[in-house]
Scaffold this active site. Sequence first.
Site, PDB file in Angstrom:
ATOM      1  N   GLU A 246       0.886  -1.174   0.000  1.00 10.74           N
ATOM      2  CA  GLU A 246       0.000   0.000   0.000  1.00 10.74           C
ATOM      3  C   GLU A 246       0.916   1.213   0.000  1.00 10.74           C
ATOM      4  OE1 GLU A 246      -3.191   0.014  -0.112  1.00 10.74           O
ATOM      5  OE2 GLU A 246      -3.929  -1.854   0.732  1.00 10.74           O
ATOM      6  N   CYS A 280      -2.233   8.930   2.746  1.00 14.15           N
ATOM      7  CA  CYS A 280      -1.909   8.439   1.407  1.00 14.15           C
ATOM      8  C   CYS A 280      -2.993   8.828   0.412  1.00 14.15           C
ATOM      9  CB  CYS A 280      -1.752   6.933   1.440  1.00 14.15           C
ATOM     10  SG  CYS A 280      -3.137   6.122   2.241  1.00 14.15           S
ATOM     11  N   GLU A 458      -6.645  -4.177   0.962  1.00  8.79           N
ATOM     12  CA  GLU A 458      -6.871  -4.385   2.386  1.00  8.79           C
ATOM     13  C   GLU A 458      -8.306  -4.012   2.738  1.00  8.79           C
ATOM     14  OE1 GLU A 458      -3.606  -2.193   4.274  1.00  8.79           O
ATOM     15  OE2 GLU A 458      -2.474  -4.071   4.317  1.00  8.79           O
TER      16      GLU A 458
HETATM   17  P1  NAD Z   1       8.324   4.838   4.752  1.00  9.19           P
HETATM   18  O1  NAD Z   1       8.297   4.079   3.476  1.00  9.19           O
HETATM   19  O2  NAD Z   1       9.467   5.741   4.998  1.00  9.19           O
HETATM   20  O3  NAD Z   1       8.302   3.826   5.997  1.00  9.19           O
HETATM   21  C1  NAD Z   1       7.261   2.902   6.213  1.00  9.19           C
HETATM   22  C2  NAD Z   1       7.770   1.782   7.078  1.00  9.19           C
HETATM   23  O4  NAD Z   1       8.762   1.056   6.360  1.00  9.19           O
HETATM   24  C3  NAD Z   1       8.433   2.233   8.365  1.00  9.19           C
HETATM   25  O5  NAD Z   1       8.115   1.315   9.392  1.00  9.19           O
HETATM   26  C4  NAD Z   1       9.899   2.178   8.001  1.00  9.19           C
HETATM   27  O6  NAD Z   1      10.737   2.028   9.133  1.00  9.19           O
HETATM   28  C5  NAD Z   1       9.933   0.943   7.126  1.00  9.19           C
HETATM   29  N1  NAD Z   1      11.047   0.874   6.175  1.00  9.19           N
HETATM   30  C6  NAD Z   1      11.740   1.899   5.597  1.00  9.19           C
HETATM   31  N2  NAD Z   1      12.696   1.419   4.772  1.00  9.19           N
HETATM   32  C7  NAD Z   1      12.581   0.070   4.796  1.00  9.19           C
HETATM   33  C8  NAD Z   1      13.273  -0.996   4.139  1.00  9.19           C
HETATM   34  N3  NAD Z   1      14.287  -0.772   3.280  1.00  9.19           N
HETATM   35  N4  NAD Z   1      12.915  -2.270   4.411  1.00  9.19           N
HETATM   36  C9  NAD Z   1      11.892  -2.511   5.246  1.00  9.19           C
HETATM   37  N5  NAD Z   1      11.208  -1.558   5.919  1.00  9.19           N
HETATM   38  C10 NAD Z   1      11.540  -0.284   5.686  1.00  9.19           C
HETATM   39  O7  NAD Z   1       6.921   5.586   4.827  1.00  9.19           O
HETATM   40  P2  NAD Z   1       6.440   6.635   5.933  1.00  9.19           P
HETATM   41  O8  NAD Z   1       7.173   7.924   5.697  1.00  9.19           O
HETATM   42  O9  NAD Z   1       6.484   5.994   7.286  1.00  9.19           O
HETATM   43  O10 NAD Z   1       4.903   6.791   5.541  1.00  9.19           O
HETATM   44  C11 NAD Z   1       4.423   7.687   4.602  1.00  9.19           C
HETATM   45  C12 NAD Z   1       4.160   6.989   3.272  1.00  9.19           C
HETATM   46  O11 NAD Z   1       3.225   5.924   3.463  1.00  9.19           O
HETATM   47  C13 NAD Z   1       3.520   7.896   2.236  1.00  9.19           C
HETATM   48  O12 NAD Z   1       4.110   7.686   0.993  1.00  9.19           O
HETATM   49  C14 NAD Z   1       2.064   7.429   2.206  1.00  9.19           C
HETATM   50  O13 NAD Z   1       1.365   7.705   1.035  1.00  9.19           O
HETATM   51  C15 NAD Z   1       2.214   5.975   2.459  1.00  9.19           C
HETATM   52  N6  NAD Z   1       0.960   5.401   2.959  1.00  9.19           N
HETATM   53  C16 NAD Z   1       0.213   4.602   2.118  1.00  9.19           C
HETATM   54  C17 NAD Z   1      -1.014   4.087   2.559  1.00  9.19           C
HETATM   55  C18 NAD Z   1      -1.852   3.214   1.651  1.00  9.19           C
HETATM   56  O14 NAD Z   1      -2.724   2.529   2.164  1.00  9.19           O
HETATM   57  N7  NAD Z   1      -1.647   3.219   0.355  1.00  9.19           N
HETATM   58  C19 NAD Z   1      -1.462   4.375   3.843  1.00  9.19           C
HETATM   59  C20 NAD Z   1      -0.671   5.190   4.661  1.00  9.19           C
HETATM   60  C21 NAD Z   1       0.545   5.679   4.207  1.00  9.19           C
END
Ligand code: NAD
Length: 487
Positions: A246, A280, A458
Amino acid sequence: MNEYKIFINGDFVDGRGGIGEVINPHDNSVIAKYHIANREDVDLAVKFAREGFEKWRNLSINKRIRILQNLVKLLSENLDKIAQIETLNVGKPIIASKTEISAGISVLEFYIGAINKIMGETIPTLPGHFNYTIREPIGVCALIVPWNYPLMLTLWKLSPALACGNSVIIKPASWTPLSALELAKLCKEAGIPDGVVNVITGPGNEIGSYLVSHEGVDKISFTGETKTGSEIMKLASNTIKRVSLELGGKSANIVFEDADLEDAINGSIWAIYYNSGQSCEARSRLFIHKKIYDKFLSEFVEKTKKIKIGNPINKETQMGPLVSKSHLNSVHKYVEKGLEEGAKLIYGGKKIDSEDLKNGNYYMPTILELSSTENICFKEEIFGPVVVVMSFESEEEVVNLANNSKYGLAGTIWTRDVKRAIRVSNSIRAGSITINHPLTAIPGLPFGGYKQSGFGRELSLDAIELFTEKKSVIYKFDETPVNPWNL
Ligand code: NAD
């Protein structure tokens, strides 16, 4: 000051990767400390999650239902306390924290209702054979959650994962680890066997990537940025893990000339500024029909000025701070760049530095008028309270504008013309379209992206497919000899 440990095999244990600080975005004060996992901790969590998987998948369905019902009860009883923690940690208004945790509980209830309806099929093929399919849990699932809706999104993943009989390792975002650790306590109290739910914390690029590459993990359910999702797909490919993603969005909000303007203005304001734009599915590109453009925009600006911005712990607050100082800076940089590239600032565009909010990460709700789709603020997900507005004249033009994005998560259409609503909704390449209201996430309805907004759905029965494998059983019951090579 509270110190939170990681949760492995039913116990809170020291993380061996150091100690981190949890910051309140309202004033940047430290509100708690948390233990950070290292690779050995991840190995341990995986080992116990594998044992937990055997316990949980072999428990009777009725027992699983009862235990998860206990969790619903405990979450409801602790809702106010966890909402307070979520608000102090994320900066979301207390009313929003309560609503979102309630919504998360509804999701859990939805999947509890589904547990005893995860069925297979009987499929007729050859004579003398009885063939059927069953759905089985996948195994150990890594649930990787972002910081914008920490507990709610954890429940979106945890609920179907457990309903299907999997064990899980939850990895919350480093800025917002608290509510997942509070949830772990309640999982234990509810009677979920040790090892079935584990929570580890730590930096995504170190602990997260180790977890998603781990041989002992079977499935990754990830919500976060598109860039991270792409990296996770690569890491998961080495061991052919099941993956659902997502990801980000840049969703369109289209207001036709025949819309109910009052509803469209109120709904569009909510659709971008809810959670300070850190959603998001934020409808961050607003397209207004030329005939109503001036009137709509001036009322949109007037109502934007009325949003109650302040300390999120206060009941009346509608918009709180951004999650962190670095995120605040990133949002502001996008706005500066957008202005450099020719955007016109209609409202906002700066940090709020009033006496009571100046220590926090508060950013003004911001409206940028654009004349070019090449502007960075048209293309990139800013993830803050920033909306770009453009006018349009024809349906075809606005559909092209809406689809002019690498993302495809959501979209909203405001019109009284039913045929047009359906036509436009069919033409937009996005996972959820709302017509004449802004709410996209409803338990029971699939939620997920087209294009670079991810894949997998989801919130719905579709998630049962994300957390199960389908097995075909082919049973020959007739008496004919088995001798395919005539030996
Ligand atoms: P992010 O990608 O920086 O981090 C998300 C999670 O991934 C965190 O727990 C982070 O620690 C982990 N992570 C980061 N790098 C990783 C790696 N290499 N391997 C495994 N895990 C890793 O995102 P964020 O800044 O926490 O959240 C904001 C983003 O989430 C926005 O782009 C938003 O649009 C998206 N989002 C999408 C939805 C959806 O349902 N489509 C919902 C909410 C947020």
